[in-house]
Design a protein around this motif. Structure first.
Motif, mmCIF file in Angstrom:
data_model
loop_
_atom_site.group_PDB
_atom_site.id
_atom_site.type_symbol
_atom_site.label_atom_id
_atom_site.label_comp_id
_atom_site.label_asym_id
_atom_site.label_seq_id
_atom_site.Cartn_x
_atom_site.Cartn_y
_atom_site.Cartn_z
ATOM 1 N N UNK A 141 -3.839 -5.553 7.617
ATOM 2 C CA UNK A 141 -3.327 -5.341 6.254
ATOM 3 C C UNK A 141 -1.822 -5.616 6.216
ATOM 4 N N UNK A 142 -1.339 -6.187 5.124
ATOM 5 C CA UNK A 142 0.108 -6.416 5.018
ATOM 6 C C UNK A 142 0.855 -5.099 4.789
ATOM 7 N N UNK A 143 2.130 -5.097 5.162
ATOM 8 C CA UNK A 143 3.016 -3.991 4.807
ATOM 9 C C UNK A 143 3.428 -4.240 3.360
ATOM 10 N N UNK A 144 3.410 -3.212 2.521
ATOM 11 C CA UNK A 144 3.728 -3.398 1.107
ATOM 12 C C UNK A 144 4.523 -2.213 0.587
ATOM 13 N N UNK A 145 5.518 -2.521 -0.234
ATOM 14 C CA UNK A 145 6.300 -1.467 -0.893
ATOM 15 C C UNK A 145 6.496 -1.851 -2.348
ATOM 16 N N UNK A 146 6.390 -0.866 -3.217
ATOM 17 C CA UNK A 146 6.598 -1.068 -4.656
ATOM 18 C C UNK A 146 7.870 -0.354 -5.075
ATOM 19 N N UNK A 147 8.670 -1.029 -5.857
ATOM 20 C CA UNK A 147 9.888 -0.459 -6.447
ATOM 21 C C UNK A 147 10.794 0.207 -5.411
ATOM 22 N N UNK A 148 11.032 -0.493 -4.325
ATOM 23 C CA UNK A 148 11.986 -0.015 -3.319
ATOM 24 C C UNK A 148 13.398 -0.283 -3.848
ATOM 25 N N UNK A 149 14.289 0.638 -3.610
ATOM 26 C CA UNK A 149 15.653 0.525 -4.117
ATOM 27 C C UNK A 149 16.581 0.119 -2.970
ATOM 28 N N UNK A 150 17.277 -1.011 -3.149
ATOM 29 C CA UNK A 150 18.205 -1.468 -2.126
ATOM 30 C C UNK A 150 19.251 -0.411 -1.842
ATOM 31 N N UNK A 151 19.581 -0.282 -0.560
ATOM 32 C CA UNK A 151 20.545 0.719 -0.139
ATOM 33 C C UNK A 151 19.903 2.054 0.142
#
Length: 158
Positions: A95-105
């Motif tokens: 399965x791929x690694x997935x992130x939704x709405x991650x905030x830079x920093x």
């Protein structure tokens, strides 16, 4: 070619302290490993039908002038996924690694992935060729990725 061989930092083990000599030995080991990995990666690139381009952070991508693009700023949001492969092009995790709405920093990701996310366009997919020092380093991920393994990362901005 961009190469930051001399900027590699040596870090003491978790919970431990290394002497200056141990740090120097570790730094020299990483420098030599980086040289070997970069040669292996360049040989791999030369055998590919697709062109790859070096970045300032010491990984390659199949997008020309990738890290010369406008850079996403801290506190902006991004959703993304990526898959990991070894240089035999074997997929490491199903399965791929997935992130939704991650905030830079405010998120912790592989150095090369976080850097590439700063420059990727929405909906774009890029392939990254990443030396072990920018991937899972000398410890691996303690699951399927051994220590000192360079990776192919297929990254997509969702």
């Amino acid at each position: 070619m961009s190469c930051n061989r001399n900027s590699q930092q040596a870090h003491p083990p978790v919970g431990g302290v290394l002497s200056k000599n141990d740090l120097d030995v570790s730094k020299e080991r990483m420098k030599n490993l980086n040289i070997i990995e970069r040669k292996h990666m360049q040989d791999w690139i030369n055998a590919q039908p697709v062109k790859f381009y070096p970045t300032q952070l010491n990984y390659w991508t199949n997008a020309e002038n990738f890290d010369k693009r406008e850079r996403r700023q801290d506190n902006t949001l991004i959703s993304y996924s990526y898959e990991l492969y070894d240089f035999d092009q074997t997929k490491i995790y199903d399965a791929p690694f997935e992130r939704r709405d991650a905030k830079f920093g405010h998120f912790d990701e592989l150095k090369a992935v976080e850097n590439a996310l700063r420059f990727i366009h929405d909906g774009e997919e890029v392939t990254l060729l990443v030396p072990s020092s920018l991937a899972y380093g000398t410890y691996g991920d303690e699951k399927k990725i051994d220590n000192d393994i360079p990776l192919i990362i297929k990254l997509k901005a969702l």
